[in-house]
Design a protein around this motif. Structure first.
Motif, PDB file in Angstrom:
ATOM      1  N   LYS A 139       7.238  -0.173   4.799  1.00  0.00           N
ATOM      2  CA  LYS A 139       6.793  -0.694   6.568  1.00  0.00           C
ATOM      3  C   LYS A 139       8.036  -0.523   7.250  1.00  0.00           C
ATOM      4  CE  LYS A 139       4.980  -4.493   7.024  1.00  0.00           C
ATOM      5  NZ  LYS A 139       4.361  -5.677   7.904  1.00  0.00           N
ATOM      6  N   PRO A 140       7.994   0.329   8.347  1.00  0.00           N
ATOM      7  CA  PRO A 140       8.907   0.698   9.632  1.00  0.00           C
ATOM      8  C   PRO A 140       9.057  -1.013  10.083  1.00  0.00           C
ATOM      9  CG  PRO A 140       7.616   1.581   9.743  1.00  0.00           C
ATOM     10  CD  PRO A 140       6.954   1.919   8.396  1.00  0.00           C
ATOM     11  N   VAL A 141       9.987  -1.885  10.226  1.00  0.00           N
ATOM     12  CA  VAL A 141      10.236  -2.846  11.483  1.00  0.00           C
ATOM     13  C   VAL A 141      11.608  -2.687  11.722  1.00  0.00           C
ATOM     14  CG1 VAL A 141       9.042  -4.284   9.501  1.00  0.00           C
ATOM     15  CG2 VAL A 141      10.867  -4.847   9.213  1.00  0.00           C
ATOM     16  N   VAL A 142      11.195  -4.103  13.206  1.00  0.00           N
ATOM     17  CA  VAL A 142      12.708  -4.346  13.853  1.00  0.00           C
ATOM     18  C   VAL A 142      13.314  -5.715  13.690  1.00  0.00           C
ATOM     19  CG1 VAL A 142      13.798  -4.395  15.987  1.00  0.00           C
ATOM     20  CG2 VAL A 142      12.148  -2.420  15.536  1.00  0.00           C
ATOM     21  N   ARG A 143      14.320  -5.594  12.684  1.00  0.00           N
ATOM     22  CA  ARG A 143      14.349  -6.840  12.480  1.00  0.00           C
ATOM     23  C   ARG A 143      15.345  -7.669  13.760  1.00  0.00           C
ATOM     24  NH1 ARG A 143      20.101  -8.961  11.361  1.00  0.00           N
ATOM     25  NH2 ARG A 143      20.731 -10.688  10.272  1.00  0.00           N
ATOM     26  N   LEU A 144      14.899  -9.467  13.499  1.00  0.00           N
ATOM     27  CA  LEU A 144      15.384  -9.877  14.788  1.00  0.00           C
ATOM     28  C   LEU A 144      16.564 -10.896  14.260  1.00  0.00           C
ATOM     29  CD1 LEU A 144      12.160 -10.884  16.381  1.00  0.00           C
ATOM     30  CD2 LEU A 144      13.702  -9.078  17.111  1.00  0.00           C
ATOM     31  N   ASP A 145      15.963 -11.038  13.041  1.00  0.00           N
ATOM     32  CA  ASP A 145      17.477 -12.416  12.676  1.00  0.00           C
ATOM     33  C   ASP A 145      17.044 -12.359  11.186  1.00  0.00           C
ATOM     34  OD1 ASP A 145      14.543 -14.107  12.523  1.00  0.00           O
ATOM     35  OD2 ASP A 145      15.899 -15.199  14.653  1.00  0.00           O
ATOM     36  N   ASP A 146      17.783 -13.530  10.471  1.00  0.00           N
ATOM     37  CA  ASP A 146      17.760 -13.071   8.349  1.00  0.00           C
ATOM     38  C   ASP A 146      15.893 -13.506   8.419  1.00  0.00           C
ATOM     39  OD1 ASP A 146      20.319 -12.368   8.493  1.00  0.00           O
ATOM     40  OD2 ASP A 146      20.845 -15.000   8.224  1.00  0.00           O
ATOM     41  N   ALA A 164       6.815 -11.619  13.144  1.00  0.00           N
ATOM     42  CA  ALA A 164       6.320 -12.076  11.537  1.00  0.00           C
ATOM     43  C   ALA A 164       7.517 -12.611  11.105  1.00  0.00           C
ATOM     44  CB  ALA A 164       6.001 -10.830  11.369  1.00  0.00           C
ATOM     45  N   ARG A 165       7.454 -12.901  10.042  1.00  0.00           N
ATOM     46  CA  ARG A 165       8.713 -13.919   9.033  1.00  0.00           C
ATOM     47  C   ARG A 165       8.609 -13.206   7.392  1.00  0.00           C
ATOM     48  NH1 ARG A 165      10.620 -18.014  11.726  1.00  0.00           N
ATOM     49  NH2 ARG A 165      12.378 -18.211   9.479  1.00  0.00           N
ATOM     50  N   PHE A 166       9.737 -13.042   7.319  1.00  0.00           N
ATOM     51  CA  PHE A 166      10.457 -12.515   6.462  1.00  0.00           C
ATOM     52  C   PHE A 166       9.756 -12.967   4.878  1.00  0.00           C
ATOM     53  CE2 PHE A 166      13.653 -10.315   8.780  1.00  0.00           C
ATOM     54  CZ  PHE A 166      13.202  -9.000   8.308  1.00  0.00           C
ATOM     55  N   THR A 182      13.232 -13.597  10.317  1.00  0.00           N
ATOM     56  CA  THR A 182      11.929 -12.935  11.675  1.00  0.00           C
ATOM     57  C   THR A 182      12.605 -11.013  11.988  1.00  0.00           C
ATOM     58  OG1 THR A 182      13.195 -13.447  13.714  1.00  0.00           O
ATOM     59  CG2 THR A 182      11.514 -15.022  12.368  1.00  0.00           C
ATOM     60  N   TYR A 183      11.350 -10.511  12.393  1.00  0.00           N
ATOM     61  CA  TYR A 183      11.513  -9.370  13.025  1.00  0.00           C
ATOM     62  C   TYR A 183       9.927  -9.077  13.313  1.00  0.00           C
ATOM     63  CZ  TYR A 183       7.792  -8.497   8.592  1.00  0.00           C
ATOM     64  OH  TYR A 183       6.140  -8.766   8.077  1.00  0.00           O
ATOM     65  N   VAL A 184       9.896  -7.459  13.994  1.00  0.00           N
ATOM     66  CA  VAL A 184       8.406  -7.081  14.726  1.00  0.00           C
ATOM     67  C   VAL A 184       7.329  -6.159  14.071  1.00  0.00           C
ATOM     68  CG1 VAL A 184       8.041  -6.196  17.113  1.00  0.00           C
ATOM     69  CG2 VAL A 184       9.662  -8.158  16.621  1.00  0.00           C
TER      70      VAL A 184
END
Length: 283
Positions: A10-17, A57-59, A19-21
């Protein structure tokens, strides 16, 4: 980034270690269509809006896939670090040395690497990878190449030196076994890289530092490489280019050191993340 099981990432955009969108509803995959339509720029307002709305969302320990879908081609540049050329005893090339890897070598950054049947000299190579962002050919200048690059990532250009150098023909023989191109964990857009020619690189095998280097010792920088290749072929959106490795590869030791089943390889590049692979024996 792309997260999830192989073939179902699934494609996501990482915000930090942590979390992601999730952008899978607006970008089905980070593939040729995505890059060719200006996808990275189109995602910026989407991500900003979702962060503002709390749609984050959280990893949760998901597998990390390669940050791009299988590309049209994987192109590679050999002997592109002055100090690596020196350790191999070969002259610094006058222009980029080009070889290819099969696109189906692409795997996630922490997936297992498998030694192929008949292998006797499997080796490692931490490399800066770059992804092409638009259909590109016959660039008029090196400066134009900057706009053709969608982003940068870590790759391990896993190699089988006996296949590469002792079996005749092209280097691709020693570069294209399954699992021979771990990539990621994420793709970093050029605006987030302060200086692509000042990135520290490293690789460990079983906790022992084997490669220590910097993109500063590149012979041909990413812009020169893209401009040069565009004179000989059409580069498609989503194509991956591996740009060479610093010193410390297994064949450079005396005696040489080769990968063995059970080894653990860890590698990374400053600002681009890190990888960790277990090495498996032949099927």
């Amino acid at each position: 980034m792309r997260i999830g099981a192989p073939g179902a990432e699934k494609p996501v955009v990482r915000l930090d270690d942590g979390t992601y969108v999730d952008v899978s509803d607006v970008a089905p995959d980070f593939d040729e269509t995505f890059f060719g339509s200006g996808g990275p720029e189109l995602l910026r307002p989407v991500v900003a809006e979702r962060v503002a709305a709390g749609r984050v969302a959280r990893f949760a320990g998901e597998r990390i896939g390669a940050p791009i879908a299988r590309p049209h081609q994987i192109l590679c540049i050999g002997l592109n670090y002055r100090d690596h050329a020196a350790e191999t005893g070969q002259p610094v090339p006058a222009e980029p040395i080009l070889f290819t890897k099969s696109p189906n070598t692409l795997i996630g950054p922490d997936d297992d690497v498998r030694i192929p049947r008949g292998s006797s000299k499997p080796d490692w190579e931490v490399e800066l990878g770059l992804v092409i962002g638009r259909r590109t050919s016959y660039l008029d200048s090196v400066e134009e190449a900057r706009d053709a690059i969608a982003g940068y990532l870590v790759v391990n250009d896993v190699s089988e030196r006996a296949f590469q150098m002792e079996r005749g023909g092209q280097w691709s023989k020693g570069k294209s076994a399954e699992t021979f191109n771990p990539a990621g964990p994420w793709l970093v857009t050029p605006d987030e890289v302060d200086d692509v020619l000042a990135l520290d690189m490293w690789l460990d095998v079983n906790g022992v530092r084997r490669q220590t280097g910097s993109t500063a010792t590149m012979v041909f920088d990413p812009y020169v490489i893209v401009h040069h290749l565009s004179q000989f072929m059409v580069l498609e959106p989503g194509d991956l280019i591996n740009t060479g490795t610093p010193p410390g590869v297994g064949m450079g030791f005396r005696p040489p050191v080769w990968l063995q089943p059970g080894d653990v390889v860890e590698l990374g590049i400053e600002g681009l993340g890190s990888q960790r692979q277990h090495v498996l024996g032949p099927r």
